[in-house]
Write a protein that holds these residues in place. Structure first.
Motif, PDB file in Angstrom:
ATOM      1  N   MET A  76     -10.485 -20.918 -10.522  1.00 12.64           N
ATOM      2  CA  MET A  76      -9.468 -21.105 -11.536  1.00 12.64           C
ATOM      3  C   MET A  76      -9.325 -19.803 -12.311  1.00 12.64           C
ATOM      4  N   THR A  77      -8.099 -19.314 -12.457  1.00  9.65           N
ATOM      5  CA  THR A  77      -7.862 -18.079 -13.177  1.00  9.65           C
ATOM      6  C   THR A  77      -7.415 -18.376 -14.593  1.00  9.65           C
ATOM      7  N   ASP A  78      -7.877 -17.533 -15.493  1.00 11.20           N
ATOM      8  CA  ASP A  78      -7.529 -17.660 -16.895  1.00 11.20           C
ATOM      9  C   ASP A  78      -6.187 -16.962 -17.128  1.00 11.20           C
ATOM     10  N   ALA A  79      -5.409 -17.420 -18.071  1.00 12.01           N
ATOM     11  CA  ALA A  79      -4.106 -16.816 -18.367  1.00 12.01           C
ATOM     12  C   ALA A  79      -4.260 -15.404 -18.919  1.00 12.01           C
ATOM     13  N   ASN A  80      -5.416 -15.092 -19.518  1.00 10.60           N
ATOM     14  CA  ASN A  80      -5.639 -13.770 -20.097  1.00 10.60           C
ATOM     15  C   ASN A  80      -6.222 -12.788 -19.093  1.00 10.60           C
ATOM     16  N   THR A  81      -6.559 -13.225 -17.891  1.00  9.43           N
ATOM     17  CA  THR A  81      -7.133 -12.338 -16.886  1.00  9.43           C
ATOM     18  C   THR A  81      -6.019 -11.477 -16.289  1.00  9.43           C
ATOM     19  N   PRO A  82      -6.168 -10.158 -16.336  1.00 12.52           N
ATOM     20  CA  PRO A  82      -5.108  -9.306 -15.779  1.00 12.52           C
ATOM     21  C   PRO A  82      -5.077  -9.416 -14.251  1.00 12.52           C
ATOM     22  N   THR A  83      -3.874  -9.294 -13.727  1.00 11.64           N
ATOM     23  CA  THR A  83      -3.732  -9.333 -12.275  1.00 11.64           C
ATOM     24  C   THR A  83      -4.003  -7.937 -11.718  1.00 11.64           C
ATOM     25  N   PRO A  84      -4.594  -7.854 -10.547  1.00  8.49           N
ATOM     26  CA  PRO A  84      -4.870  -6.529  -9.984  1.00  8.49           C
ATOM     27  C   PRO A  84      -3.570  -5.846  -9.572  1.00  8.49           C
ATOM     28  N   PRO A  85      -3.561  -4.514  -9.537  1.00  9.19           N
ATOM     29  CA  PRO A  85      -2.343  -3.804  -9.143  1.00  9.19           C
ATOM     30  C   PRO A  85      -2.038  -4.065  -7.672  1.00  9.19           C
ATOM     31  N   PRO A  86      -0.778  -3.942  -7.287  1.00  8.33           N
ATOM     32  CA  PRO A  86      -0.432  -4.190  -5.886  1.00  8.33           C
ATOM     33  C   PRO A  86      -1.003  -3.097  -4.987  1.00  8.33           C
ATOM     34  N   LEU A  87      -1.302  -3.470  -3.764  1.00  6.11           N
ATOM     35  CA  LEU A  87      -1.815  -2.515  -2.789  1.00  6.11           C
ATOM     36  C   LEU A  87      -0.664  -1.705  -2.200  1.00  6.11           C
ATOM     37  N   PRO A  88      -0.931  -0.464  -1.791  1.00  8.27           N
ATOM     38  CA  PRO A  88       0.138   0.341  -1.179  1.00  8.27           C
ATOM     39  C   PRO A  88       0.556  -0.237   0.169  1.00  8.27           C
ATOM     40  N   ASP A  89       1.723   0.211   0.655  1.00 10.23           N
ATOM     41  CA  ASP A  89       2.263  -0.279   1.922  1.00 10.23           C
ATOM     42  C   ASP A  89       1.378   0.078   3.114  1.00 10.23           C
ATOM     43  N   ARG A  90       0.692   1.222   3.035  1.00  7.79           N
ATOM     44  CA  ARG A  90      -0.143   1.676   4.147  1.00  7.79           C
ATOM     45  C   ARG A  90      -1.359   2.404   3.608  1.00  7.79           C
ATOM     46  N   PRO A  91      -2.406   2.513   4.401  1.00  7.87           N
ATOM     47  CA  PRO A  91      -3.613   3.205   3.945  1.00  7.87           C
ATOM     48  C   PRO A  91      -3.356   4.697   3.717  1.00  7.87           C
ATOM     49  N   ALA A  92      -4.204   5.322   2.908  1.00  8.38           N
ATOM     50  CA  ALA A  92      -4.040   6.732   2.573  1.00  8.38           C
ATOM     51  C   ALA A  92      -4.138   7.623   3.801  1.00  8.38           C
ATOM     52  N   ALA A  93      -5.041   7.322   4.721  1.00  4.72           N
ATOM     53  CA  ALA A  93      -5.184   8.154   5.916  1.00  4.72           C
ATOM     54  C   ALA A  93      -3.911   8.125   6.751  1.00  4.72           C
ATOM     55  N   GLU A  94      -3.288   6.955   6.850  1.00  2.00           N
ATOM     56  CA  GLU A  94      -2.041   6.850   7.613  1.00  2.00           C
ATOM     57  C   GLU A  94      -0.922   7.619   6.915  1.00  2.00           C
ATOM     58  N   ALA A  95      -0.866   7.546   5.585  1.00  2.00           N
ATOM     59  CA  ALA A  95       0.144   8.285   4.838  1.00  2.00           C
ATOM     60  C   ALA A  95      -0.051   9.781   4.986  1.00  2.00           C
ATOM     61  N   ALA A  96      -1.302  10.226   5.032  1.00  2.00           N
ATOM     62  CA  ALA A  96      -1.584  11.646   5.205  1.00  2.00           C
ATOM     63  C   ALA A  96      -1.150  12.123   6.580  1.00  2.00           C
ATOM     64  N   ARG A  97      -1.374  11.307   7.599  1.00  2.00           N
ATOM     65  CA  ARG A  97      -0.970  11.694   8.953  1.00  2.00           C
ATOM     66  C   ARG A  97       0.554  11.696   9.087  1.00  2.00           C
ATOM     67  N   ALA A  98       1.213  10.800   8.389  1.00  2.00           N
ATOM     68  CA  ALA A  98       2.662  10.691   8.513  1.00  2.00           C
ATOM     69  C   ALA A  98       3.387  11.805   7.771  1.00  2.00           C
ATOM     70  N   GLY A  99       2.745  12.468   6.841  1.00  2.00           N
ATOM     71  CA  GLY A  99       3.370  13.563   6.105  1.00  2.00           C
ATOM     72  C   GLY A  99       4.016  13.077   4.838  1.00  2.00           C
ATOM     73  N   ALA A 100       5.114  13.698   4.466  1.00  2.00           N
ATOM     74  CA  ALA A 100       5.731  13.444   3.167  1.00  2.00           C
ATOM     75  C   ALA A 100       6.714  12.292   3.182  1.00  2.00           C
ATOM     76  N   THR A 101       7.025  11.727   4.332  1.00  2.00           N
ATOM     77  CA  THR A 101       7.992  10.638   4.384  1.00  2.00           C
ATOM     78  C   THR A 101       7.319   9.338   3.979  1.00  2.00           C
ATOM     79  N   PRO A 102       7.807   8.669   2.950  1.00  2.00           N
ATOM     80  CA  PRO A 102       7.206   7.412   2.520  1.00  2.00           C
ATOM     81  C   PRO A 102       7.509   6.289   3.507  1.00  2.00           C
TER      82      PRO A 102
END
Length: 161
Positions: free
Chosen positions: A1-27
């Motif tokens: 059970m979650t409390d109303a005052n508990t902050p929600t975690p931030p959303p996760l990125p679309d892809r892992p950092a290693a994959e983003a690094a390999r893909a270059g500057a294109t999001p």
């Protein structure tokens, strides 16, 4: 059970950092990114341009007749050092001159000579300190003004889309 005052975690990125690094500057969405040279292995974009060129192209910026690049930040420490040296030399000259004049005045006016020596010992260091403070204020004001201009230029460039 979650409390109303508990902050929600931030959303996760679309892809892992290693994959983003390999893909270059294109999001993940495929849109073009302006001003991003690439992505390091953390997935954080690196900026290029004015921020990356600090310390490079000084002579080109010095002779830029359009004044699109500023050199104030690069020269602020040099101006401060030169100002401190000038204040130091002036302090030594005024201090030694006041003491020598006071000693010279002791022969024909002992009260005036003592007053000149005491006032030299008190006034010259206070004036030198105030000169250092004013020098620092003036240089900081110039650097802050240039920083405002650079940030305004970047903001205007990013809002023209």
């Amino acid at each position: 059970m979650t409390d109303a005052n508990t902050p929600t975690p931030p959303p996760l990125p679309d892809r892992p950092a290693a994959e983003a690094a390999r893909a270059g500057a294109t999001p993940a969405g495929g849109e073009d990114t302006v001003g991003i040279a690439g992505v390091d292995d953390t997935g954080v974009p690196r900026l290029v341009g004015d921020l990356d060129d600090i310390g490079r192209g000084f002579l080109a910026a010095l002779f830029d007749l359009t004044f699109t690049r500023f050199i104030t930040r690069r020269l602020a420490s040099v101006f401060y050092l030169v100002g401190l040296v000038a204040i130091g030399i002036s302090f030594v000259a005024a201090f030694v001159g006041g003491i020598v004049s006071g000693i010279g005045a002791l022969w024909w006016n002992p009260g005036g000579g003592i007053a000149l020596i005491v006032s030299t010992i008190i006034v010259v260091p206070v004036l030198a300190f105030l000169a250092v403070v004013v020098l620092r204020f003036v240089i900081e004001a110039g650097v802050a003004l240039v920083a405002i201009a650079e940030n305004t230029e970047r903001t205007a460039a990013n809002t023209r889309r």
